[in-house]
Write an enzyme that holds these catalytic residues in place. Structure first.
Site, PDB file in Angstrom:
ATOM      1  N   HIS A  34       0.874  -1.228   0.076  1.00 18.49           N
ATOM      2  CA  HIS A  34       0.023   0.099  -0.008  1.00 18.49           C
ATOM      3  C   HIS A  34       0.747   1.241  -0.051  1.00 18.49           C
ATOM      4  O   HIS A  34       0.463   2.464  -0.733  1.00 18.49           O
ATOM      5  CB  HIS A  34      -0.972   0.013   1.294  1.00 18.49           C
ATOM      6  N   GLN A 150      -8.993  -8.119 -10.450  1.00 20.78           N
ATOM      7  CA  GLN A 150      -9.549  -6.856 -10.084  1.00 20.78           C
ATOM      8  C   GLN A 150      -9.186  -5.660 -10.624  1.00 20.78           C
ATOM      9  O   GLN A 150     -10.062  -4.903 -11.397  1.00 20.78           O
ATOM     10  CB  GLN A 150      -9.008  -6.629  -8.763  1.00 20.78           C
TER      11      GLN A 150
END
Ligand code: PAF
Length: 273
Positions: A34, A150
Site C-alpha cells: 500500500h 480486479q
C-alpha cells in the site's frame, strides 16, 4: 492530514480542491505494498486521498470479513508519514443504501479464476470502487498488479462508464524472501510463512522454464504444481492479459496466476510476462 468520516465531508473536501488528485483505495492493515501505491500517488499528484473501508459486500459468507486485520492507529501514522492529504474512513451506512442500482461485473472475466472461486466478489469490488471514484473524482487512481483480475475489471469499468480517471497499475511488492505482500499475510504463523514462499517460488520456476525456452503452458503448469504440492492449490493458470487461457506462452502478452491456501489463509500471486 484530514480525517474524513462521512461522504458529505469527503464531497466538500473534494470540491475545495482545484489541483490534480491521486486516490488509493484500501481496506486498511497497510503494508509496504500500500505504501508504494501511496508514495507513487504523492509523487505524481498535488493531493492524495486514501480510503480505508473494509467493504462487506466483496466478502463471501464464511470468508474473513469479521476478522479482517484492523490496525487503525498504525494505518493513520503510515498515511501521515507518507504524505497523504486526506484519509476517508467511512462506516458501511455512509456507503450503501437500501435501494440502489447494482453494478454487475461482466460475465467473461468475473466468472473465472478469482470470480469462480469467489462468486459475486467482483460485483462487490466494482460497486464500492465506482462509489469511491465518484466521491473522490481522482485524476489518477492506484491499484496493485497482485489483484490482476480486479485491476482489469476496474480498468474496464472506468473505460466503459467514461470515468475521467486514469487507473495506474503498480508493481507487486514482495518481502525479502519473495512473498507477495498482502494484509492477509498477518494470518500466517512462521511455518505457514515458509510454506507460502512456494507460491512465489512456483512463479520463479515458471519464469526459469520460459527463459530456457519452454513455451507450452501445460508443461510449465506441471512444473509449478510440483513446487506447490504441499499447498491446497485453487488454480494455476496461464492466460493472456485479457484472461483468456493460452496454450503457448506469448512473450509479450501473458500472465501466470496462482491461488492457494496455506492453512486457512487464501493467498494469490501472479507474474506478468
Ligand atoms: O484491493 C482492495 O484492497 C479492495 O478490493 C478495494 C479495491 C480497496 C475495494 O474494496
Amino acid at each position: 492530514m484530514k480525517i474524513l468520516k462521512t461522504t458529505k465531508e469527503l464531497i466538500n473536501y473534494r470540491k475545495s480542491l482545484t489541483c490534480n488528485v491521486g486516490f488509493v483505495p484500501t481496506m486498511g492493515a497497510l503494508h509496504q505494498g500500500h505504501i508504494s501505491l501511496i508514495k507513487e500517488s504523492v509523487q505524481k499528484n498535488n493531493n492524495t486521498i486514501v480510503s480505508i473501508f473494509v467493504n462487506p459486500i466483496q466478502f463471501l459468507a464464511g470468508e474473513d470479513f469479521t476478522s479482517y486485520p484492523n490496525r487503525q492507529k498504525a494505518d493513520l501514522k503510515i498515511c501521515e508519514l507518507a504524505g497523504v492529504d486526506a484519509l476517508f474512513m467511512p462506516n458501511t451506512d455512509e456507503i450503501y443504501f437500501e435501494n440502489e442500482p447494482i453494478l454487475v461485473a461482466p460475465m467473461k472475466q468475473s466468472f473465472i479464476l478469482e470470480g469462480y472461486q469467489r462468486p459475486k466478489h467482483f460485483d462487490g469490488v466494482l460497486r464500492v470502487v465506482i462509489k469511491l471514484l465518484n466521491l473522490t473524482k481522482p485524476t489518477n487512481a492506484y491499484f496493485g498488479k497482485k489483484d490482476a483480475q480486479q485491476l482489469f475489471l476496474i480498468q474496464n469499468m472506468v473505460k466503459t462508464l467514461f470515468l475521467d480517471t486514469t487507473i495506474v497499475p503498480c508493481e507487486i511488492i514482495r518481502d525479502e524472501n519473495g512473498l507477495a505482500l498482502s494484509s492477509r499475510n498477518a494470518y500466517l504463523d512462521e511455518n505457514e510463512k515458509l510454506q507460502a514462499l512456494n507460491i512465489s517460488k512456483s512463479l520463479k520456476i515458471a519464469s526459469i522454464e520460459i527463459m530456457r525456452g519452454e513455451l507450452h503452458a501445460e508443461k510449465i503448469k506441471e512444473k509449478m504444481k510440483e513446487v506447490l504440492k504441499e499447498l491446497e492449490v485453487e488454480y494455476i493458470e496461464i492466460t493472456n492479459r485479457k484472461f483468456d487461457k493460452i496454450e503457448k506462452i506469448d512473450l509479450k502478452n501473458c500472465m501466470i496466476l496462482v491461488a492457494a491456501k496455506v492453512g486457512k489463509t487464501r493467498l494469490i500471486d501472479n507474474m506478468w510476462i
